[in-house]
Design an enzyme around this catalytic site. Structure first.
Site, PDB file in Angstrom:
ATOM      1  N   ASP A 229     -60.584   8.905 -68.482  1.00  0.00           N
ATOM      2  CA  ASP A 229     -60.032   9.035 -67.132  1.00  0.00           C
ATOM      3  C   ASP A 229     -61.084   8.820 -66.041  1.00  0.00           C
ATOM      4  OD1 ASP A 229     -58.053   9.646 -65.165  1.00  0.00           O
ATOM      5  OD2 ASP A 229     -58.810  11.697 -65.037  1.00  0.00           O
ATOM      6  N   HIS A 234     -65.431   5.796 -63.162  1.00  0.00           N
ATOM      7  CA  HIS A 234     -66.139   6.329 -61.984  1.00  0.00           C
ATOM      8  C   HIS A 234     -67.603   6.675 -62.286  1.00  0.00           C
ATOM      9  CE1 HIS A 234     -62.136   6.293 -60.619  1.00  0.00           C
ATOM     10  NE2 HIS A 234     -61.803   7.550 -60.806  1.00  0.00           N
TER      11      HIS A 234
HETATM   12  C1  BG6 Z   1     -58.782   9.501 -60.707  1.00  0.00           C
HETATM   13  C2  BG6 Z   1     -58.508  10.325 -61.945  1.00  0.00           C
HETATM   14  O1  BG6 Z   1     -59.151   8.187 -61.056  1.00  0.00           O
HETATM   15  O2  BG6 Z   1     -59.846  10.086 -59.997  1.00  0.00           O
HETATM   16  C3  BG6 Z   1     -58.209  11.755 -61.569  1.00  0.00           C
HETATM   17  O3  BG6 Z   1     -57.409   9.768 -62.649  1.00  0.00           O
HETATM   18  C4  BG6 Z   1     -59.296  12.327 -60.707  1.00  0.00           C
HETATM   19  O4  BG6 Z   1     -58.015  12.572 -62.722  1.00  0.00           O
HETATM   20  C5  BG6 Z   1     -59.566  11.391 -59.531  1.00  0.00           C
HETATM   21  O5  BG6 Z   1     -58.877  13.583 -60.231  1.00  0.00           O
HETATM   22  C6  BG6 Z   1     -60.750  11.834 -58.716  1.00  0.00           C
HETATM   23  O6  BG6 Z   1     -60.782  11.046 -57.562  1.00  0.00           O
HETATM   24  P1  BG6 Z   1     -61.278  11.642 -56.189  1.00  0.00           P
HETATM   25  O7  BG6 Z   1     -61.261  10.486 -55.260  1.00  0.00           O
HETATM   26  O8  BG6 Z   1     -60.313  12.715 -55.822  1.00  0.00           O
HETATM   27  O9  BG6 Z   1     -62.635  12.169 -56.456  1.00  0.00           O
END
Ligand code: BG6
Length: 471
Positions: A229, A234
């Site tokens: 995920d 990320h």
């Molecule tokens: C998403 C995930 O890509 O990124 C989520 O699927 C996560 O599980 C989210 O919560 C986090 O993104 P941000 O921008 O809120 O840090």
């Protein structure tokens, strides 16, 4: 200015559309960044009327300060809803009726299991074909596949339908202001890049921690887990932003090339080394969350140690971790510099912590440098103190643009810099798939951690073993 477009959102009643896509599109509309001619075509399975669809997509926006009822009504004049099963080819014919003559953006915002079916039907219904007057592009959400093999398969499918310049693989972390600032901070200042290497760096830490659990996303999350995920995408992108060499130019090609090279040299952790280098956890109570299997083995926490095999980062470990159900909402990167107590201060003693440069991705976006100073007083006594910058205090009148707003705008404008190239994904999946293989063989036991904590204690041990600690 964004040119006229038709945007087709597959998965228009889903969480992502409600929470991110519509709020970002509405904000672009409020800021008068959208052209006068555009249409947003929501396509989903849910049998609801247009008005119900509007209520659904309005709920998140309505809570925002910037909400304006009159402008919302204006906005909805550009929005239509088509109910259809993703498998039903005829339903795709209806989409065509609403397309304007210019440019078409197809957005896959569904659970990934539908991607293949949707792509087949997009092809069969002629939606992938370029219109004579404009462009056709496809935006595709993560997770992009579930391992190396499926990612490669998905990519070759996309490849048969679109050219690389039409494909926009989203990783919204690249759209975050603070992530883009890493390049500016490092290369626009003359004083940081010279120490950005193993002569000065002891190690790097990256943390993506979220207080929330899976909330109402259990059906999506269970079976996916923290590794696929957020780690594969990320976190790996954050590693690349730190580890990359200077791009040849500040262009889409230059920056993507530099990111891709960095990810391609992340050293894979072999299956039998996985338990030593990867910690896998699940928060207490996860199994009783909505739409989660009662004996789920899905991880909600991962911590791992990796190396990037370049001259610059030789022997500099990266410790990265991500978790849900944690005690804090924080995403940050810390560069921890080697701490040598200068001979002058051997007798008075140096603080245990020396120079640490922390880039706070969110919240309270900013940068902090810990350095050593003399405490006031007659004696020479040293302590570690903070020098800090926050976006809020420095750029008062400028808001930090939401990542989705940024990536949508870039996609409409045809700028691929903040989107993953195919080879970036292949390299990061190669790394992640080795870990998955190790887990399949029983490496890294699933550790249960209390909700609201910092994750399993073994994640602390992972770094403590190397005589270091989480910042
Ligand atoms: C998403 C995930 O890509 O990124 C989520 O699927 C996560 O599980 C989210 O919560 C986090 O993104 P941000 O921008 O809120 O840090």
């Amino acid at each position: 200015m964004i040119p006229p477009f038709s945007l087709v959102i597959f998965g228009a009643t889903g969480d992502l559309t409600q929470k991110k896509l519509i709020p970002s599109l509405f904000k672009l509309f409020l800021d008068k960044k959208l052209p006068s001619e555009f249409v947003i075509i929501g396509f989903s399975r849910r049998p609801i009327a247009k008005e119900e669809f509007y209520i659904l997509i309005q709920s998140v926006i309505k809570r925002k300060k910037s909400y304006n009822e009159v402008i919302w009504r204006e906005f909805t004049k550009h929005v239509v809803y088509i109910q259809g099963e993703f498998e039903n080819r005829e339903a795709y014919g209806k989409i065509k009726e609403y397309l304007n003559k210019a440019n078409t953006m197809l957005y896959l915002a569904t659970p990934p299991k539908y991607y293949e079916t949707i792509l087949d039907n997009i092809a069969a219904s002629g939606l992938a074909q370029k219109t004579q007057k404009g462009w056709t592009r496809i935006l595709i959400e993560k997770p992009f596949g579930k391992d190396l093999q499926t990612a490669v398969m998905l990519d070759s499918k996309l490849d048969t339908l679109f050219k690389e310049e039409q494909i926009y693989r989203i990783d919204h972390y690249l759209g975050k202001e603070t992530v883009q600032n890493i390049i500016a901070f490092r290369f626009a200042n003359g004083i940081f890049d010279p120490v950005w290497n193993n002569n000065y760096l002891d190690h790097v830490q990256i943390t993506l921690s979220e207080k929330e659990g899976v909330e109402n996303r259990g059906a999506f999350y269970d079976g996916v887990g923290a590794l696929r995920d957020v780690t594969q995408n990320h976190l790996m992108q954050l590693v690349a932003m730190i580890a990359m060499e200077s791009p040849r130019s500040f262009s889409s090609q230059g920056v993507r090339e530099a990111r891709s090279k960095a990810i391609s040299v992340v050293r894979c952790i072999s299956e039998d080394e996985v338990s030593n280098n990867v910690v896998r956890g699940q928060y207490e109570g996860y199994k009783t969350e909505k739409n989660v299997s009662a004996n789920s083995q899905t991880e909600t926490f991962v911590a791992l140690k990796l190396f990037v095999d370049t001259e610059r980062f030789k022997r500099v470990p990266f410790y990265i971790r991500s978790g849900k159900g944690m005690k804090e909402d924080v995403v940050e990167i810390s560069l921890v510099f080697k701490q040598v107590c200068h001979i002058l201060f051997k007798e008075v003693g140096c603080p245990e912590e020396g120079n640490i440069l922390t880039m706070r991705i969110q919240p309270n976006e900013g940068i902090r440098l810990i350095f050593i100073a003399k405490e006031p007083g007659h004696e020479m006594k040293l302590s570690a103190i903070n020098m800090a910058f926050t976006y809020e205090s420095e750029f008062k009148s400028k808001e930090v643009v939401d990542a989705y707003e940024r990536v949508l705008e870039d996609a409409f404008m045809g700028d691929q810099m903040l989107f993953n190239r195919s080879d970036e994904l292949v390299s990061s999946w190669r790394f992640i798939t080795e870990i998955l293989k190790g887990w399949e063989k029983g490496q890294s036991k699933l550790l249960i951690y209390p909700k609201g904590s910092a994750g399993p204690k073994e994640a602390d041990d992972l770094i403590k073993r190397d005589r270091r600690k989480w910042v």
